[in-house]
Write an enzyme that holds these catalytic residues in place. Structure first.
Site, mmCIF file in Angstrom:
data_model
loop_
_atom_site.group_PDB
_atom_site.id
_atom_site.type_symbol
_atom_site.label_atom_id
_atom_site.label_comp_id
_atom_site.label_asym_id
_atom_site.label_seq_id
_atom_site.Cartn_x
_atom_site.Cartn_y
_atom_site.Cartn_z
ATOM 1 N N ASP A 243 -12.329 -9.343 4.570
ATOM 2 C CA ASP A 243 -13.627 -9.332 3.864
ATOM 3 C C ASP A 243 -14.217 -10.745 3.841
ATOM 4 O OD1 ASP A 243 -13.547 -6.546 3.163
ATOM 5 O OD2 ASP A 243 -14.479 -6.996 1.228
ATOM 6 N N ASP B 33 -2.721 -18.161 0.942
ATOM 7 C CA ASP B 33 -3.762 -18.763 0.095
ATOM 8 C C ASP B 33 -4.471 -19.891 0.842
ATOM 9 O OD1 ASP B 33 -1.353 -20.162 -0.041
ATOM 10 O OD2 ASP B 33 -1.520 -20.656 -2.174
ATOM 11 N N LYS C 9 3.258 -15.247 2.351
ATOM 12 C CA LYS C 9 3.615 -16.099 1.213
ATOM 13 C C LYS C 9 5.135 -16.218 1.184
ATOM 14 C CE LYS C 9 1.476 -17.185 -2.221
ATOM 15 N NZ LYS C 9 1.023 -18.526 -2.679
ATOM 16 N N ASP D 249 -6.419 -7.179 4.219
ATOM 17 C CA ASP D 249 -7.582 -6.557 3.587
ATOM 18 C C ASP D 249 -8.489 -7.637 3.004
ATOM 19 O OD1 ASP D 249 -9.220 -4.519 2.453
ATOM 20 O OD2 ASP D 249 -8.203 -4.803 0.527
ATOM 21 N N TYR E 163 0.827 -1.216 0.000
ATOM 22 C CA TYR E 163 0.000 0.000 0.000
ATOM 23 C C TYR E 163 0.862 1.268 0.000
ATOM 24 C CZ TYR E 163 -4.567 -2.160 0.924
ATOM 25 O OH TYR E 163 -5.738 -2.847 0.827
HETATM 26 C C1 IPM Z 1 -10.454 -1.310 3.868
HETATM 27 C C2 IPM Z 1 -10.519 -0.712 2.491
HETATM 28 C C3 IPM Z 1 -9.325 0.189 2.216
HETATM 29 C C4 IPM Z 1 -8.092 -0.710 2.185
HETATM 30 C C5 IPM Z 1 -9.356 1.057 0.955
HETATM 31 C C6 IPM Z 1 -10.606 1.840 0.814
HETATM 32 C C7 IPM Z 1 -8.168 1.974 0.938
HETATM 33 O O1 IPM Z 1 -10.678 -1.706 1.534
HETATM 34 O O2 IPM Z 1 -10.325 -0.561 4.847
HETATM 35 O O3 IPM Z 1 -10.567 -2.534 4.008
HETATM 36 O O4 IPM Z 1 -7.796 -1.346 1.165
HETATM 37 O O5 IPM Z 1 -7.407 -0.737 3.208
HETATM 38 MN MN MN Z 2 -11.057 -3.675 2.380
#
Ligand code: IPM
Ligand code: MN
Ligand code: NAD
Length: 350
Positions: A248, A220, A187, A244, A136
């Site tokens: 999710d 993975d 990884k 990240d 990032y």
């Molecule tokens: C998160 C989001 C952010 C990230 C983006 C919006 C910069 O996806 O907070 O999970 O990738 O960190």
């Molecule tokens: Mn995210």
């Protein structure tokens, strides 16, 4: 001094943070709140997604609660002006390197996940995502024309031993207060940063945390194990990008992305940054149907980690659970409540 700086942001951000405001008003009426534009909204108003004044206010507050940023309106803005760049600037500027993302399956929602009930019932899994390093932020990064035609894009993943060690330390400390197990995901089989990550975590563990169970897992495989058998995990520590993605996936175990809060922490004594892990959800923004629980639970984490009110955090957590027990459900959880009605349902339990 401002106790809580609210940065509603874009899309559903203002919709969900409005419910945080109501909850905070009830549970902590003496809390000093301030609100500032952030993300695309700030770009439109002030010409930058994160203004100097907002960063200074964030550093001066006890805690910062961000809604969400981004959206189609700003998709063609230059990288540095994009709402997402404002968020990265805020995280880096506040120095909040350890991002706690708890995937907790509330008992009344055990049937709301797309996974089988027995796989998620009782789930309490914490991802610790490194938040201010890795791909990032690594330099160089660019897209350039190549002499023979075509273009190439370059990103750089960099981690130093100090960056790995400080986030791993957070994971080990957390594990000691939980089920005493850390899974470190990288990884190392293909990446130099992954190899260094594994070495640093192994050394730190041997030196200071040998009482904690440690396993190394390739990222993975971690993704697969999270959907196969999530309850095997207690604390998972991983880099910025893997964290990240894996968070999710973990969110869906709890029923919805709209359920997962987060706390981003830096050095002791510095303010924390609290944010739902979901985005601005352009597909439902403006409809008033976003689930505000991830934002409300982010406030719960702020009470616990920055505002020194673990007692109120416990109360709020229990109130959310009771609201869910009584059937409070926004559409993402299979119900028909609006965002405001979900806020009402939580307020009724406080
Ligand atoms: C998160 C989001 C952010 C990230 C983006 C919006 C910069 O996806 O907070 O999970 O990738 O960190
Ligand atoms: Mn995210
Ligand atoms: P998203 O998280 O905004 O949405 C993904 C899906 O989840 C959508 O179907 C959305 O409707 C649903 N969803 C998300 N939050 C919800 C909630 N509270 N209640 C009910 N449903 C919810 O991800 P995306 O669509 O990939 O990204 C949209 C924009 O948000 C992009 O600009 C992205 O960069 C940004 N984003 C910001 C953050 C953040 O501010 N922390 C996080 C992720 C994405």
């Amino acid at each position: 001094m401002t106790d809580l700086l609210l940065l509603p942001g874009d899309g559903i951000g203002p919709e969900v943070t409005a419910q945080v405001r109501r909850v905070a008003g009830k549970i902590t009426p003496d809390l000093t709140l301030e609100e500032r534009p952030f993300g695309g909204t700030s770009l439109d108003l002030l010409g930058a997604p994160l203004s100097d004044e907002t960063l200074a206010a964030a550093k001066a507050a006890k805690a910062v609660l961000m809604g969400a940023v981004g959206g189609p309106k700003w998709k063609d803005a230059p990288r540095a002006k994009r709402p997402e760049a404002g968020l990265l600037g805020l995280r880096a500027g506040m120095g909040v390197f350890a991002n706690l993302r708890p995937a907790i399956c509330f008992q009344p929602l055990a049937n709301a996940s797309s996974l089988k009930r027995e796989l998620v019932e009782g789930l309490d899994f914490m991802i610790v995502r490194e938040l201010t390093g890795g791909v990032y932020f690594g330099q160089p990064r660019f897209i350039e024309d190549m002499p023979g035609g075509g273009r190439r894009g370059v990103d750089t993943q960099v981690y130093t031993t100090a960056e790995i060690e400080r986030v791993a330390r957070v994971a080990f400390e957390l594990a000691r207060g939980r089920r005493n197990k850390v899974s470190s995901a990288e990884k190392s089989n293909v990446m130099e940063t992954g190899l260094l990550w594994r070495q640093v975590v192994t050394d730190l563990h041997a030196r200071e945390y040998a009482d904690v169970e440690l396993e190394h897992i390739l990222a993975d495989n971690a993704a697969m194990q999270i959907v196969k058998n999530p309850k095997q995990f207690d604390v998972m520590v991983t880099d910025n990008l893997f964290g990240d993605i894996l968070s999710d996936a973990a969110a869906q175990l709890t029923g919805s992305l709209g359920m997962l809060p987060s706390a981003a922490l830096g050095a002791p004594g510095t303010p924390g940054l609290y944010e739902p892990i979901h985005g601005s959800a352009p597909d439902i923004a403006g409809k008033g149907i976003a689930n505000p629980l991830a934002a409300i639970l982010s406030f719960e984490m702020a009470l616990r980690w920055s505002l020194d009110r673990a007692d109120l955090a416990d109360e709020l957590f229990a109130a959310v659970n009771r609201a869910l027990e009584k059937g409070a459900r926004t559409p993402d959880l299979g119900g028909a409540m609006t965002t405001v009605q979900m806020g009402d349902a939580v307020l009724a339990e406080l």
